[in-house]
Design an enzyme around this catalytic site. Structure first.
Site, mmCIF file in Angstrom:
data_model
loop_
_atom_site.group_PDB
_atom_site.id
_atom_site.type_symbol
_atom_site.label_atom_id
_atom_site.label_comp_id
_atom_site.label_asym_id
_atom_site.label_seq_id
_atom_site.Cartn_x
_atom_site.Cartn_y
_atom_site.Cartn_z
ATOM 1 N N LYS A 30 -1.661 -9.374 2.653
ATOM 2 C CA LYS A 30 -0.921 -8.968 3.845
ATOM 3 C C LYS A 30 -1.756 -7.961 4.614
ATOM 4 C CE LYS A 30 2.614 -6.018 3.790
ATOM 5 N NZ LYS A 30 2.179 -4.991 4.777
ATOM 6 N N GLU A 51 8.891 -4.560 10.460
ATOM 7 C CA GLU A 51 9.349 -3.283 9.923
ATOM 8 C C GLU A 51 9.845 -2.357 11.023
ATOM 9 O OE1 GLU A 51 7.894 0.451 7.098
ATOM 10 O OE2 GLU A 51 6.617 -1.325 7.262
ATOM 11 N N GLU A 84 -1.796 -5.532 8.510
ATOM 12 C CA GLU A 84 -0.989 -4.989 9.593
ATOM 13 C C GLU A 84 -1.620 -5.267 10.956
ATOM 14 O OE1 GLU A 84 -0.170 -0.846 8.960
ATOM 15 O OE2 GLU A 84 0.731 -1.206 7.000
ATOM 16 N N ASP A 113 -1.288 -6.013 -0.376
ATOM 17 C CA ASP A 113 -1.679 -5.393 0.891
ATOM 18 C C ASP A 113 -3.176 -5.131 0.951
ATOM 19 O OD1 ASP A 113 0.254 -4.990 2.853
ATOM 20 O OD2 ASP A 113 1.054 -3.187 1.914
ATOM 21 N N ASP A 145 0.813 -1.208 0.000
ATOM 22 C CA ASP A 145 0.000 0.000 0.000
ATOM 23 C C ASP A 145 0.853 1.267 0.000
ATOM 24 O OD1 ASP A 145 0.865 -0.169 2.622
ATOM 25 O OD2 ASP A 145 -1.138 -0.066 3.512
ATOM 26 N N SER A 146 2.165 1.104 0.148
ATOM 27 C CA SER A 146 3.064 2.259 0.002
ATOM 28 C C SER A 146 3.025 2.811 -1.416
ATOM 29 C CB SER A 146 4.499 1.881 0.388
ATOM 30 O OG SER A 146 4.948 0.792 -0.392
#
Length: 198
Positions: free
Chosen positions: A81, A150, A83, A52, A13-14
Site C-alpha cells: 500500500k 481515510e 499513499e 505499507d 506504518d502506524s
C-alpha cells in the site's frame, strides 16, 4: 486473526506509533515494516497480507521503490500500500506490471502530516472532493486493486466509491464504502486512555 472471517490484514506504518512509540508514521522504515510483516505472515495462515510502503521509500526513484517492494514481498506480504498519487503514478504502474498488487490510500495521508498541517479531515469542500475523485480515478487507472479513504466526509467517500470499479476501504470515512479498517489495538481494547488522574 487467522481464525476470523476478516478479508485481509494490513501491516500499516502506524505500527511506528502503536508498537514503537513514535509520534507519527514518519519513523517507520522498510526494515521495520519487513520485520512486522514477517511476524504477521508467520501467524496469519492464508490471510491476504498488505504491507505499507513507508515514508519516502517510493519517492526516491524506481530502483529504491522496487527494492522496498521486494523487501516487503520477501517478508511475506501479498500486496503493498502507498499513499497519494501525485508524482508516482508511474511507480504504481511499474509495481503492478511487476506482478505486485498495489492498494492506494487517499484523504488523510499520515506520511504527509506536516504538509497537511496535522491530522485533519480532508476533502471538506466541493473542489477538494473533485480533486479526491480525480486522484482516486488516477490510482485505479494506474492499476490499484483497492483504495483506502481515510478521514474524509462520508459524502465524499460515497462519491468516490460510486465512481470506482475497485473497492474502497474506509477509516473514518463513513458507511458508504466497500469495507472498513479495524485497528487491531482498538479491536482488542489494548490501548486505553485512563480518565483517572494520578
Amino acid at each position: 486473526m487467522a481464525a476470523s472471517n476478516i478479508d485481509c490484514i494490513l501491516v500499516g506504518d502506524s505500527l511506528a506509533m502503536t508498537m514503537h512509540g513514535y509520534s507519527t508514521t514518519l519513523s517507520a522504515t522498510v526494515e521495520m515494516m519487513a520485520l512486522h510483516t514477517a511476524a504477521v505472515a508467520r501467524g496469519a495462515g492464508t490471510k491476504f497480507i498488505v504491507a505499507d510502503l513507508p515514508f519516502l521509500s517510493y519517492r526516491k526513484g524506481l530502483g529504491s521503490a522496487m527494492d522496498a517492494v521486494q523487501e516487503l514481498m520477501r517478508a511475506g506480504a501479498h500486496a503493498v500500500k502507498l499513499e497519494g498519487v501525485r508524482g508516482h503514478a508511474d511507480i504504481v504502474r511499474q509495481i503492478v506490471d511487476s506482478g505486485v498488487p498495489v492498494m492506494g490510500h487517499l484523504g488523510l495521508t499520515p506520511q504527509s502530516v506536516n504538509l497537511l498541517g496535522g491530522m485533519k479531515v480532508q476533502a471538506r469542500n466541493k473542489a477538494a472532493v473533485e480533486i479526491l475523485a480525480a486522484q482516486a480515478s488516477e490510482l485505479e487507472n494506474a492499476g490499484c486493486f483497492a483504495l483506502v479513504l481515510e478521514c474524509v466526509p462520508s459524502e465524499a467517500a460515497r462519491k468516490v466509491t460510486e465512481l470506482l470499479e475497485i473497492p474502497t476501504i474506509g477509516i473514518g470515512a463513513g458507511a458508504d464504502v466497500s469495507g472498513q479498517v479495524l485497528v487491531y489495538q482498538d479491536v482488542l481494547g489494548s490501548i486505553r486512555v485512563s480518565s483517572l488522574s494520578s
